[in-house]
Structures are given as C-alpha cells and as structure tokens.
Design a protein around this motif. Structure first.
Motif, PDB file in Angstrom:
ATOM      1  N   SER A 199       0.849  -1.193   0.000  1.00  9.88           N
ATOM      2  CA  SER A 199       0.000   0.000   0.000  1.00  9.88           C
ATOM      3  C   SER A 199       0.886   1.245   0.000  1.00  9.88           C
ATOM      4  N   PRO A 200       1.503   1.563  -1.128  1.00  9.36           N
ATOM      5  CA  PRO A 200       2.468   2.672  -1.185  1.00  9.36           C
ATOM      6  C   PRO A 200       1.881   4.033  -0.813  1.00  9.36           C
ATOM      7  N   LEU A 201       0.614   4.309  -1.171  1.00 10.84           N
ATOM      8  CA  LEU A 201       0.027   5.615  -0.858  1.00 10.84           C
ATOM      9  C   LEU A 201      -0.142   5.796   0.651  1.00 10.84           C
ATOM     10  N   MET A 202      -0.668   4.777   1.324  1.00 10.35           N
ATOM     11  CA  MET A 202      -0.835   4.858   2.771  1.00 10.35           C
ATOM     12  C   MET A 202       0.505   4.819   3.495  1.00 10.35           C
ATOM     13  N   ALA A 203       1.485   4.157   2.889  1.00  9.67           N
ATOM     14  CA  ALA A 203       2.819   4.128   3.490  1.00  9.67           C
ATOM     15  C   ALA A 203       3.419   5.534   3.521  1.00  9.67           C
ATOM     16  N   LYS A 204       3.234   6.264   2.439  1.00 12.17           N
ATOM     17  CA  LYS A 204       3.743   7.641   2.385  1.00 12.17           C
ATOM     18  C   LYS A 204       3.031   8.508   3.418  1.00 12.17           C
ATOM     19  N   GLU A 205       1.721   8.310   3.583  1.00  7.00           N
ATOM     20  CA  GLU A 205       0.949   9.066   4.570  1.00  7.00           C
ATOM     21  C   GLU A 205       1.419   8.745   5.990  1.00  7.00           C
ATOM     22  N   MET A 206       1.722   7.476   6.237  1.00  7.49           N
ATOM     23  CA  MET A 206       2.190   7.068   7.560  1.00  7.49           C
ATOM     24  C   MET A 206       3.525   7.711   7.890  1.00  7.49           C
TER      25      MET A 206
END
Length: 247
Positions: free
Chosen positions: A17-24
């Motif tokens: 989940s690259p998008l949520m990883a960046k948000e985290m």
C-alpha cells in the motif's frame, strides 16, 4: 494445514500500500522526539529502576535443620550452596514446563495426520517421559540438600517468564509442525547447556553422586537435541523441495 511459506493474503509490508505508506511516514515525522538526545533520555529513565538491591525474588531460607547444617558446612568449605540450589530450582521449573511443552506438541502432531512422516510420536513420548524423569531427579536433589522444591528461586522465576513465549507458540493452533520444532530446538539448546552447568557445580561442591546423575540427564538431553534438530531440518527441506518430499 497450509505451510507457513505459502504465499497468501499477507498485507503487512509497506509495499502493498504505497500511498498509505507515504501518509504514515508523513504522520510519523510530526511526532519526532523533542529531546536533543532521546536515547540518552530513555537510558536515564531506565537507569533509575536499575539498582543493585532491586532483584527478582530471593532465595528461601532452609526449611529444615538438615538444610541449615548443609548450608553452614558448604560455606565453611568456601562454597555457597545457594548458588547450586538456585540453579536446581531453575532447572526444576524448566523441566516441568518442558513436560507441558512436549505434551502440547504431541497433541498438535496427533491432530495433524501428515505430521507422522516427519515426527515419530513414539520418540516424542519418550522425550516427554525423560523430561518428567529429570523433573523428579531435580526434586529429589533439592530435598537431599535440605531445601524445599516447592519454593521458587529467583532464576526459576526468570525461567518461568521466559518460557511463556514458547508455550504460546506450541499451544497456538495456527503454528505449524516446523515452527513448533524450531521452538523445541531452542528449548533443547538451553536445556543442554544448563545440565552441563549443573554437572560442573555439583563437581565443584564435591557432590559426586549428584554429578553422575546430572551427567546421565545431560546425555539424554544431547539425544533430544539431535532428534529435534534432525526433524526440524527435515521439515525445512520438505518445504524447500515439496516435490521430492512426496516421492
């Protein structure tokens, strides 16, 4: 039971989940430590609880006159018998847990028919019986030294806490035979070294009969370790080359 190495629905990695990883990562940056040296601050706080007199439990006093006499005699010869009693108590607790761990593993193997080709139940039951015999040996050794085998020594307390993780793995219905064997191999490695230490301590205190009994137990633990390691390595090879394992 599916093998632990079989690809499934694992979504624990950030790559899924690259998008949520960046948000985290962006959120984590908002809560960086405010101290100039957070590691030093943590070490200072932890150090406040670490004192020479802050121990895990204490050694129980001898409960019998026989025990008191043996304690005095040991100290007069320049030996501290409480050291041996502490390690005997630790091994007693460990062997009691060992019996329960092997019983849990036997139940797991009985519930999984495909385990019979990997781990012979007759050998497992033999090891379980050895662990119980070792428990009885230790109990008698503690009594012979005039101590109370029902008292929990400091190292027995620590051993009990450490073994909780092994018990959780062995009793979890989701863990595989191979995963359980890896835990048993860790247990046997510790057991092996601990019995060797008991032999040395008994020798240094001139307890020849006890030392000989401990040596016999150590030799049995050597056999346990060899068997468990063989089963574990066989299980790993079966997972590595499943086609060859079915031939």
């Amino acid at each position: 039971m599916e093998k632990a190495t079989q690809i499934g629905g694992n979504r624990t990695g950030m790559d899924t989940s690259p998008l949520m990883a960046k948000e985290m990562l962006t959120g984590a940056a908002l809560y960086e430590p405010t101290q100039l040296d957070p590691e030093a601050a943590y070490a200072a706080l932890q150090g406040q609880y670490m004192r020479p007199d802050n121990n895990v439990g204490s050694m129980p006093p001898p409960g019998t006159m026989k025990g008191q006499l043996k304690t005095v005699a040991g100290k007069m010869r320049g030996r501290n018998p409480e050291v041996l009693l502490n390690k005997l108590g630790e091994r007693l607790a460990y062997e009691r847990t060992g019996v329960r761990l092997y019983e849990a593993f036997i139940r797991k193997c009985e519930a999984l028919p495909d385990s019979a080709s990997l781990v012979p139940l007759v050998d497992l039951r033999e090891i379980r019986a050895d662990e119980e015999a070792h428990f009885m040996l230790l109990q008698e050794a503690i009594i012979q030294m005039g101590a109370d085998p029902t008292a929990q020594t400091p190292d027995a307390d620590v051993s009990g806490v450490a073994s909780q993780g092994y018990m959780q793995v062995l009793t979890d219905p989701r863990t595989s035979i191979v995963q359980s064997l890896e835990m048993l191999m860790s247990i046997e490695l510790i057991d092996n070294a601990a019995w060797e230490l008991l032999m040395t301590l008994a020798d240094e205190m001139g307890l020849d009969i006890l030392s000989a009994a401990f040596e016999k137990a150590w030799q049995q633990e050597e056999t346990h370790l060899q068997r468990v390691r063989m089963w574990y390595e066989r299980g790993i090879r079966n997972e590595l080359m499943p086609a060859a394992a079915t031939k």
